[in-house]
Write an enzyme that holds these catalytic residues in place. Sequence first.
Site, PDB file in Angstrom:
ATOM      1  N   HIS A  59     -11.995  -6.422   2.314  1.00  0.00           N
ATOM      2  CA  HIS A  59     -12.026  -5.100   2.897  1.00  0.00           C
ATOM      3  C   HIS A  59     -12.383  -3.995   1.899  1.00  0.00           C
ATOM      4  CE1 HIS A  59      -7.834  -3.734   1.503  1.00  0.00           C
ATOM      5  NE2 HIS A  59      -8.076  -4.878   0.910  1.00  0.00           N
ATOM      6  N   TYR A  71      -1.821  -8.389  10.068  1.00  0.00           N
ATOM      7  CA  TYR A  71      -2.700  -8.167   8.914  1.00  0.00           C
ATOM      8  C   TYR A  71      -4.108  -7.775   9.393  1.00  0.00           C
ATOM      9  CZ  TYR A  71      -4.323  -8.917   4.128  1.00  0.00           C
ATOM     10  OH  TYR A  71      -4.828  -8.741   2.862  1.00  0.00           O
ATOM     11  N   ASP A  78      -3.099  -5.428  -6.438  1.00  0.00           N
ATOM     12  CA  ASP A  78      -2.197  -6.531  -6.084  1.00  0.00           C
ATOM     13  C   ASP A  78      -2.745  -7.877  -6.549  1.00  0.00           C
ATOM     14  OD1 ASP A  78      -4.111  -5.923  -4.059  1.00  0.00           O
ATOM     15  OD2 ASP A  78      -3.038  -7.145  -2.607  1.00  0.00           O
ATOM     16  N   HIS A 131       0.861  -1.188   0.000  1.00  0.00           N
ATOM     17  CA  HIS A 131       0.000   0.000   0.000  1.00  0.00           C
ATOM     18  C   HIS A 131       0.897   1.237   0.000  1.00  0.00           C
ATOM     19  CE1 HIS A 131      -3.874  -2.032   1.790  1.00  0.00           C
ATOM     20  NE2 HIS A 131      -3.805  -2.149   0.479  1.00  0.00           N
ATOM     21  N   HIS A 139     -11.458  -9.920  -5.952  1.00  0.00           N
ATOM     22  CA  HIS A 139     -11.227  -8.561  -5.423  1.00  0.00           C
ATOM     23  C   HIS A 139     -10.299  -7.864  -6.416  1.00  0.00           C
ATOM     24  CE1 HIS A 139      -9.953  -5.379  -2.810  1.00  0.00           C
ATOM     25  NE2 HIS A 139      -8.896  -5.965  -2.310  1.00  0.00           N
ATOM     26  N   GLU A 175      -8.439  -5.069  -6.207  1.00  0.00           N
ATOM     27  CA  GLU A 175      -7.290  -4.238  -5.834  1.00  0.00           C
ATOM     28  C   GLU A 175      -6.096  -4.678  -6.697  1.00  0.00           C
ATOM     29  OE1 GLU A 175      -6.726  -3.879  -1.599  1.00  0.00           O
ATOM     30  OE2 GLU A 175      -5.140  -2.392  -1.848  1.00  0.00           O
ATOM     31  N   HIS A 180      -3.000 -13.802   0.065  1.00  0.00           N
ATOM     32  CA  HIS A 180      -1.624 -13.519   0.505  1.00  0.00           C
ATOM     33  C   HIS A 180      -1.225 -14.580   1.528  1.00  0.00           C
ATOM     34  CE1 HIS A 180      -1.685  -9.449  -1.190  1.00  0.00           C
ATOM     35  NE2 HIS A 180      -2.813  -9.218  -0.561  1.00  0.00           N
ATOM     36  N   ASP A 184      -8.391 -11.593   0.566  1.00  0.00           N
ATOM     37  CA  ASP A 184      -7.533 -11.012   1.618  1.00  0.00           C
ATOM     38  C   ASP A 184      -7.828 -11.584   3.011  1.00  0.00           C
ATOM     39  OD1 ASP A 184      -5.984  -9.270   0.032  1.00  0.00           O
ATOM     40  OD2 ASP A 184      -7.543  -7.741   0.061  1.00  0.00           O
TER      41      ASP A 184
END
Length: 399
Positions: A146, A193, A83, A23, A79, A81, A226, A165
Site C-alpha cells: 500500500h 485489514y 514496522d 499507525h 516495504h 514502513e 503481519h 502487507d
Amino acid sequence: MKKQIINNVYWVGKNDWELRSFHGYEYSTHRGSSYNSYLIREEKTVLIDTVYQPFSNEFVKNIASEIELSTIDYIVVNHAEPDHSGALIELLRLIPGTPIYCTENGVKSIKGHYHQELNFKPVKTGDKLPLGNGKELIFIQAPMLHWPDTMFCYMTGDNILFSNDAFGQHFCSEMLFNDRVDQYELYAEAIKYYANILNPFSKLVTRKIDEIVALNLPVDLICPSHGIVWRDNPMQIVAKYSEWANNYSENQITVIYDTMYNGTRAIAENIVKGINATDKNIAIKLYNAAKNDKNDMITEIFRSKAVLFGSPTVNNGIMSSIAGLLEMVKGLKFINKKAAAFGCYGWHDVSTKVIEDTLKESGFEILMEPLRFIWSPDDDALKKSIDYGRQFVTLLNKD
Ligand code: FEO
C-alpha cells in the site's frame, strides 16, 4: 527463537501480543499483531524484512543467537514502513555494508526515514537474486499496495510468495500457519485489514493479482509481513482479495449515529425497525459511533451495501465521532455503496447536510433526502423514521 516455515526458510519476527493500536491510534489491534521477518538459509543467507524499531535489539539478539550475523549475504526490504524496516539500522550497525535489495522508491523511503547512505541494490519486477541450490528470489514491484515502495518477492524451489502487507492480518498467534488458527478470528482480522488499509487500492489489487496469476507460478506458501502464514490452500486468500477488491458487499445495512439527548438515537433505532419489518433477510448493524471501535465500524461499512449516518447539529456542524468516521470513510474510497443521512436539531438545521455532502464527496450514492426533525422526535417523528427505514430498504432492493 526461529520457527521453520519449510526446508531452509524460517520465521524470525516478533509477536506483539500487547499491541492494541497501530499507525499511532488509527488502527485498533484487538488481537495484537506480528512483525514477520523471514530468514532464508540456502547457499546464500537472506533476511526478508525486519521488525518495528522498539523490538530491534531483541530482534538482532535473537538472530545472532541462531546464526553468525556476518553470514547474512543480503537483506531484502519489501516495504520500508517502520514496522518492517525499524530494526534495519540496528542490524546494519553490526553488519555494515550488507547489500539491501528494495525498489527505487524503497531507497527514497529508507533514506527518508533513517537519513543514511546504505548499500542499496535497487530492483524492478523480474529481477532475480540467486540463492544457490538451484533456487532464486524473483522481485515483483507492487506500488501502492500500500505504499509506493512496496514489492513482493517469490522464492523458486519452495514456491513461496513473500507478499509483505498484502494478505496480512493484525493477528498475533504462536501457531504460525493458517490451518492451525481459529478460522473466524483469522478472517475477521483479514477482512478488517483489507477494509481499513487496502480498500483504496482495490483496482491495483485486482491488477496485481491478475499479473501474478498470469505468471503461472506455483504458490505453496504465502508469507505476509503481519499475522499468520498461508500454508493450507494459500490461494484462498488471493481469491478472497479478488472478491473484496471487486465492489464487495454483503446483504447488509449499517446504521451509525451519535447522539446527545437520545433524539438521533431514537431516529436510528426506528429506521432499523422499518428496515427489519420490510426485509427480514437483510442483516442490520447499529452503532453509536462514540461508543464503538472506528476500525470495526469501517469493516462493517465495507461489508454493507448501504450505510445511514446520523448526527444532531452541534456547534453549527456534526458530532466529532461522526466527523472523524466520515473523514476515514472519505479516505478509504468505498465504491458502489448507497447512503442517507438523518438527525435532529434545535435552532439550526445543519447536520444532515454536512453528512450528505461528505457522503457524496466520498463516492456514496444518496438514496433518499435526509431525515431530520426539530427538537426531540415525537411519536409522529418516530413513525416517520420507521417509514423512512421501510422506504430506504425498498429503494435499495429495487436497484
Ligand atoms: Fe506493515 Fe505498510 O506496513
